[in-house]
Motif scaffolding. Structure first.
Motif, PDB file in Angstrom:
ATOM      1  N   PHE A 186       0.782  -1.305   0.098  1.00  0.00           N
ATOM      2  CA  PHE A 186       0.156   0.194   0.142  1.00  0.00           C
ATOM      3  C   PHE A 186       0.568   0.967   0.010  1.00  0.00           C
ATOM      4  O   PHE A 186       2.370   0.902   1.044  1.00  0.00           O
ATOM      5  CB  PHE A 186      -1.196  -0.151   1.630  1.00  0.00           C
ATOM      6  CG  PHE A 186      -0.115   0.026   2.453  1.00  0.00           C
ATOM      7  CD1 PHE A 186      -0.191   0.952   3.579  1.00  0.00           C
ATOM      8  CD2 PHE A 186      -0.016  -1.354   3.229  1.00  0.00           C
ATOM      9  CE1 PHE A 186       0.774   0.699   3.873  1.00  0.00           C
ATOM     10  CE2 PHE A 186       0.757  -1.082   4.157  1.00  0.00           C
ATOM     11  CZ  PHE A 186       1.215   0.028   5.145  1.00  0.00           C
ATOM     12  N   PRO A 187       0.700   2.255  -0.261  1.00  0.00           N
ATOM     13  CA  PRO A 187       1.130   3.834  -1.005  1.00  0.00           C
ATOM     14  C   PRO A 187       1.684   4.108   0.429  1.00  0.00           C
ATOM     15  O   PRO A 187       0.936   3.635   1.707  1.00  0.00           O
ATOM     16  CB  PRO A 187       0.561   4.367  -0.639  1.00  0.00           C
ATOM     17  CG  PRO A 187      -1.243   4.107  -2.290  1.00  0.00           C
ATOM     18  CD  PRO A 187      -0.453   2.136  -1.139  1.00  0.00           C
ATOM     19  N   PHE A 188       2.864   4.758   0.788  1.00  0.00           N
ATOM     20  CA  PHE A 188       2.650   5.579   1.733  1.00  0.00           C
ATOM     21  C   PHE A 188       2.956   6.750   2.012  1.00  0.00           C
ATOM     22  O   PHE A 188       3.477   8.059   1.727  1.00  0.00           O
ATOM     23  CB  PHE A 188       4.603   5.716   2.103  1.00  0.00           C
ATOM     24  CG  PHE A 188       5.300   5.715   3.444  1.00  0.00           C
ATOM     25  CD1 PHE A 188       4.130   5.946   4.782  1.00  0.00           C
ATOM     26  CD2 PHE A 188       6.621   5.851   3.530  1.00  0.00           C
ATOM     27  CE1 PHE A 188       5.125   6.686   5.700  1.00  0.00           C
ATOM     28  CE2 PHE A 188       6.956   6.113   4.600  1.00  0.00           C
ATOM     29  CZ  PHE A 188       6.520   6.277   6.190  1.00  0.00           C
ATOM     30  N   GLN A 189       1.332   6.884   3.233  1.00  0.00           N
ATOM     31  CA  GLN A 189       0.989   7.973   3.528  1.00  0.00           C
ATOM     32  C   GLN A 189       1.469   8.339   4.607  1.00  0.00           C
ATOM     33  O   GLN A 189       0.654   7.280   5.443  1.00  0.00           O
ATOM     34  CB  GLN A 189      -0.670   8.332   2.857  1.00  0.00           C
ATOM     35  CG  GLN A 189      -0.853   9.220   3.267  1.00  0.00           C
ATOM     36  CD  GLN A 189      -3.046   9.491   2.363  1.00  0.00           C
ATOM     37  OE1 GLN A 189      -3.526   8.672   2.570  1.00  0.00           O
ATOM     38  NE2 GLN A 189      -3.162  10.621   2.872  1.00  0.00           N
ATOM     39  N   VAL A 190       2.000   9.662   5.025  1.00  0.00           N
ATOM     40  CA  VAL A 190       2.330   9.780   6.313  1.00  0.00           C
ATOM     41  C   VAL A 190       1.056   9.492   7.294  1.00  0.00           C
ATOM     42  O   VAL A 190      -0.083  10.688   6.943  1.00  0.00           O
ATOM     43  CB  VAL A 190       3.873  11.048   6.370  1.00  0.00           C
ATOM     44  CG1 VAL A 190       3.216  11.394   7.848  1.00  0.00           C
ATOM     45  CG2 VAL A 190       4.265  10.070   6.208  1.00  0.00           C
ATOM     46  N   ALA A 191       0.903   9.384   8.404  1.00  0.00           N
ATOM     47  CA  ALA A 191      -0.879   9.400   9.212  1.00  0.00           C
ATOM     48  C   ALA A 191      -0.274  10.361  10.457  1.00  0.00           C
ATOM     49  O   ALA A 191      -0.983  10.898  10.983  1.00  0.00           O
ATOM     50  CB  ALA A 191      -0.636   8.462   9.488  1.00  0.00           C
ATOM     51  N   GLN A 192       1.398  10.134  10.554  1.00  0.00           N
ATOM     52  CA  GLN A 192       1.440  10.292  12.832  1.00  0.00           C
ATOM     53  C   GLN A 192       2.919  10.454  12.230  1.00  0.00           C
ATOM     54  O   GLN A 192       4.168   9.480  11.934  1.00  0.00           O
ATOM     55  CB  GLN A 192       0.657   9.721  13.265  1.00  0.00           C
ATOM     56  CG  GLN A 192       0.824   8.403  13.682  1.00  0.00           C
ATOM     57  CD  GLN A 192       0.621   8.001  14.971  1.00  0.00           C
ATOM     58  OE1 GLN A 192      -0.074   8.786  15.180  1.00  0.00           O
ATOM     59  NE2 GLN A 192       0.271   6.471  14.563  1.00  0.00           N
ATOM     60  N   PHE A 193       3.645  11.283  13.246  1.00  0.00           N
ATOM     61  CA  PHE A 193       5.199  11.211  13.684  1.00  0.00           C
ATOM     62  C   PHE A 193       5.223  10.564  14.951  1.00  0.00           C
ATOM     63  O   PHE A 193       4.546  11.132  16.119  1.00  0.00           O
ATOM     64  CB  PHE A 193       5.836  12.483  13.498  1.00  0.00           C
ATOM     65  CG  PHE A 193       5.280  13.435  12.372  1.00  0.00           C
ATOM     66  CD1 PHE A 193       6.342  12.428  11.031  1.00  0.00           C
ATOM     67  CD2 PHE A 193       4.464  13.925  11.916  1.00  0.00           C
ATOM     68  CE1 PHE A 193       6.423  13.278   9.872  1.00  0.00           C
ATOM     69  CE2 PHE A 193       4.205  14.767  10.829  1.00  0.00           C
ATOM     70  CZ  PHE A 193       5.448  14.384   9.153  1.00  0.00           C
ATOM     71  N   VAL A 194       6.700   9.578  15.183  1.00  0.00           N
ATOM     72  CA  VAL A 194       6.663   9.390  16.781  1.00  0.00           C
ATOM     73  C   VAL A 194       7.689  10.982  17.313  1.00  0.00           C
ATOM     74  O   VAL A 194       8.127  11.928  16.237  1.00  0.00           O
ATOM     75  CB  VAL A 194       7.924   8.456  16.235  1.00  0.00           C
ATOM     76  CG1 VAL A 194       7.006   6.866  15.471  1.00  0.00           C
ATOM     77  CG2 VAL A 194       8.772   8.490  15.898  1.00  0.00           C
ATOM     78  N   PRO A 195       7.407  10.779  17.979  1.00  0.00           N
ATOM     79  CA  PRO A 195       8.280  12.098  19.533  1.00  0.00           C
ATOM     80  C   PRO A 195      10.126  12.105  19.045  1.00  0.00           C
ATOM     81  O   PRO A 195      10.758  11.119  18.917  1.00  0.00           O
ATOM     82  CB  PRO A 195       8.382  11.738  20.583  1.00  0.00           C
ATOM     83  CG  PRO A 195       6.981  10.784  20.826  1.00  0.00           C
ATOM     84  CD  PRO A 195       6.620  10.031  19.323  1.00  0.00           C
ATOM     85  N   GLY A 196      10.002  13.603  18.446  1.00  0.00           N
ATOM     86  CA  GLY A 196      11.695  14.069  17.636  1.00  0.00           C
ATOM     87  C   GLY A 196      11.711  12.960  16.611  1.00  0.00           C
ATOM     88  O   GLY A 196      13.199  13.653  15.692  1.00  0.00           O
ATOM     89  N   SER A 197      10.979  13.201  15.820  1.00  0.00           N
ATOM     90  CA  SER A 197      11.242  12.802  13.997  1.00  0.00           C
ATOM     91  C   SER A 197      11.476  13.625  13.628  1.00  0.00           C
ATOM     92  O   SER A 197      11.774  14.596  13.339  1.00  0.00           O
ATOM     93  CB  SER A 197       9.517  12.332  13.567  1.00  0.00           C
ATOM     94  OG  SER A 197       9.674  12.412  12.178  1.00  0.00           O
ATOM     95  N   GLU A 198      12.338  13.394  12.819  1.00  0.00           N
ATOM     96  CA  GLU A 198      13.400  13.148  11.585  1.00  0.00           C
ATOM     97  C   GLU A 198      13.141  13.935  10.645  1.00  0.00           C
ATOM     98  O   GLU A 198      13.053  15.222  10.483  1.00  0.00           O
ATOM     99  CB  GLU A 198      14.433  12.951  11.717  1.00  0.00           C
ATOM    100  CG  GLU A 198      15.307  12.070  12.319  1.00  0.00           C
ATOM    101  CD  GLU A 198      16.737  13.226  13.019  1.00  0.00           C
ATOM    102  OE1 GLU A 198      16.041  14.077  12.789  1.00  0.00           O
ATOM    103  OE2 GLU A 198      17.038  12.389  13.815  1.00  0.00           O
ATOM    104  N   ALA A 199      11.711  13.732  10.306  1.00  0.00           N
ATOM    105  CA  ALA A 199      11.368  14.009   8.728  1.00  0.00           C
ATOM    106  C   ALA A 199      10.067  15.127  10.155  1.00  0.00           C
ATOM    107  O   ALA A 199      10.093  15.978   8.703  1.00  0.00           O
ATOM    108  CB  ALA A 199      10.359  12.860   8.252  1.00  0.00           C
ATOM    109  N   GLU A 200       9.709  14.855  10.545  1.00  0.00           N
ATOM    110  CA  GLU A 200       9.097  16.343  10.687  1.00  0.00           C
ATOM    111  C   GLU A 200       9.528  17.272  11.169  1.00  0.00           C
ATOM    112  O   GLU A 200       9.056  18.331  10.738  1.00  0.00           O
ATOM    113  CB  GLU A 200       7.914  15.776  12.335  1.00  0.00           C
ATOM    114  CG  GLU A 200       6.732  16.762  13.320  1.00  0.00           C
ATOM    115  CD  GLU A 200       5.870  16.611  13.583  1.00  0.00           C
ATOM    116  OE1 GLU A 200       5.187  16.870  14.526  1.00  0.00           O
ATOM    117  OE2 GLU A 200       6.550  15.708  14.696  1.00  0.00           O
ATOM    118  N   LYS A 201      10.809  17.288  11.814  1.00  0.00           N
ATOM    119  CA  LYS A 201      11.790  18.732  11.517  1.00  0.00           C
ATOM    120  C   LYS A 201      12.207  18.616  10.261  1.00  0.00           C
ATOM    121  O   LYS A 201      12.884  20.239  10.000  1.00  0.00           O
ATOM    122  CB  LYS A 201      13.116  17.682  12.306  1.00  0.00           C
ATOM    123  CG  LYS A 201      13.135  17.247  13.869  1.00  0.00           C
ATOM    124  CD  LYS A 201      14.062  16.819  14.446  1.00  0.00           C
ATOM    125  CE  LYS A 201      14.370  16.659  15.481  1.00  0.00           C
ATOM    126  NZ  LYS A 201      15.117  15.998  16.223  1.00  0.00           N
TER     127      LYS A 201
END
Length: 457
Positions: free
Chosen positions: A217-232
């Motif tokens: 299935f496609p990789f659609q972002v649902a949430q981030f873990v605390p301290g996520s590098e992607a979110e930063k």
């Protein structure tokens, strides 16, 4: 960990109490004295005990099962003094053979029926949700061992043997349990048949593969873990991750397999936000993650659901229980190989079935499975198990003679030693297969350049 232990103890308590009631109730109906009724074993001391009438009810501290001590019977209590006296009317040995047989098969019967009833309840309360193979729009994601057999991520499974499977779990079951080797696939509109190696099951067991197939299935972002590098780095919930660097990776498991190669480094993410392509540079953690979790596969794939009325749940639950028993019995042959023997697990393995979060549906499904498993294991003709007693009773019914009490005593000791050996072996496997032991092994290798004492090179 505590939630897993709590689920395991609750499940075992339910199964043990009901199993022992399967012996206790017919014993009482046939006016046989029951001296003790225990949840868990109580060597040296009990956590709780209270005598009501002629029976002492108690809770032991060793969760290896439970027992009812029936007067006039050689069992795990090894109470031999009672057997030196003349039989009394209330004793087990004084009862007709058919009554003793009913008493002994009572526990197994309860476990088998309980498993089926629990499956009925699960289907009635929660129904059944599954992903049909025909609804796997993006094909299948395969484990590396399946890649070695010739599969490519995105292949769609059409048939296995001469049957059209409904789900991925059915495909796995037919490979591991039924021994099927020919799998027909659709690859880009072309039909192809892949024949698995005869040694594929042994390899799967040796590598401890958990899932041969997963939904793609496609990789659609649902949430981030605390301290996520992607979110930063600026990735947002709802973004589609399409690739990394110059590699196209539009599906979650493809991305998850690729990114660990860049642990501690940085990568360029190719993403799509509101239909617009973007490129974002992000750091990858030392563990090989960017800290983004995907949407549930149900967001992109159509799962089917069947709801059962009370009447419909009865035959469906019974059928599922019988299928579970059949699959379990067939799967035991896998244990008679070097790799299979390593899969024998103890309490750690059983506890892992429940997971680290408490979900009632999963709890009851696992309790049903363990109940059916215990039913089969208990009826095996091994002294000290119900099946051992049944075996000797059948001998008595056929020959008209009881086995000698000395023989029964030695048989009971042999059975108990055998079972204790199996318990130690199974739980030792749990330790050797645990992450704790793997970390310890790595530490010894780093410190001393070898394996830990007792380890395997």
């Amino acid at each position: 960990m505590l939630v897993t232990i709590a689920q395991l103890l609750l499940s075992l308590s339910i199964l043990v109490v009901l199993h022992e009631l399967g012996h206790f109730i017919p014993a009482k109906l046939f006016k046989t004295r029951v001296e003790k009724f225990y949840l868990f074993f109580n060597p040296w001391f009990s956590l709780f005990k209270k005598k009501i009438g002629e029976t002492t009810y108690g809770i032991g501290w060793l969760p290896l099962g439970g027992y009812v001590k029936i007067s006039g019977m050689i069992d795990e209590s090894m109470d031999k003094d009672q057997m030196t006296k003349p039989p009394e009317p209330w004793e087990f040995r004084a009862k007709p053979t058919w009554q003793r047989l009913i008493i002994m098969v009572g526990g197994v019967t309860v476990n088998l029926l309980l498993g089926a009833v629990l499956y009925m309840m699960v289907l009635f309360v929660w129904g059944k949700e599954y992903l049909p193979l025909q609804n796997m729009t993006y094909g299948v994601h395969f484990d590396s061992i399946m890649h070695e057999q010739g599969f490519i991520d995105g292949d769609k499974i059409l048939k296995i043997g001469d049957r059209t499977p409904e789900t991925l779990s059915e495909v796995s079951r037919r490979i591991l349990i039924d021994g099927e080797r020919d799998i027909a696939i659709d690859r880009g509109g072309n039909r192809k048949t892949i024949t698995l190696d005869d040694s594929v099951v042994e390899t799967i067991l040796d590598r401890k593969i958990r899932s041969l197939f997963m939904e793609r299935f496609p990789f659609q972002v649902a949430q981030f873990v605390p301290g996520s590098e992607a979110e930063k780095a600026g990735v947002q919930v709802g973004d589609f991750i399409l690739g990394a660097n110059d590699t196209l990776l539009p599906f979650f498991y493809d991305f998850a397999r690729y990114v660990p190669n860049f642990g501690g480094d940085s990568i360029w993410l190719q993403i799509e936000r509101n239909g617009m392509p973007m490129t974002i540079r992000t750091r990858v953690s030392e563990e090989g993650r960017i800290g983004a979790a995907p949407e549930d596969p149900r967001t992109h794939l159509h799962y089917e659901r069947i709801d059962y009325s009370f009447g419909e749940s009865i035959p469906a639950g019974w059928s599922h229980g019988i299928q579970t028993l059949s699959d379990y019995v067939k799967s035991l042959r896998l244990l008679f190989s070097p790799a299979g023997a390593k899969q024998v697990g103890g309490f750690g393995t059983i506890g892992s079935l429940f997971g680290e979060e408490w979900h009632w549906q999963r709890f009851w499904e696992m309790t049903a499975f363990i109940s059916i498993m215990l039913a089969f294991m208990n009826i095996l003709p091994i002294p000290a198990l119900d099946g051992g007693h049944v075996m000797f009773l059948m001998y008595e019914m056929v020959t008209g003679r009881k086995p000698g009490e000395k023989f029964m005593e030695y048989a009971q000791i042999f059975g108990m030693v055998l079972l204790l050996t199996l318990v130690v072996f199974a739980n030792l496997n749990d330790i050797l297969n645990s992450q704790w032991f793997s970390n310890l092994s790595e530490s010894f290798q780093h410190l001393f350049g070898g394996s830990p004492p007792g380890g395997v090179d």
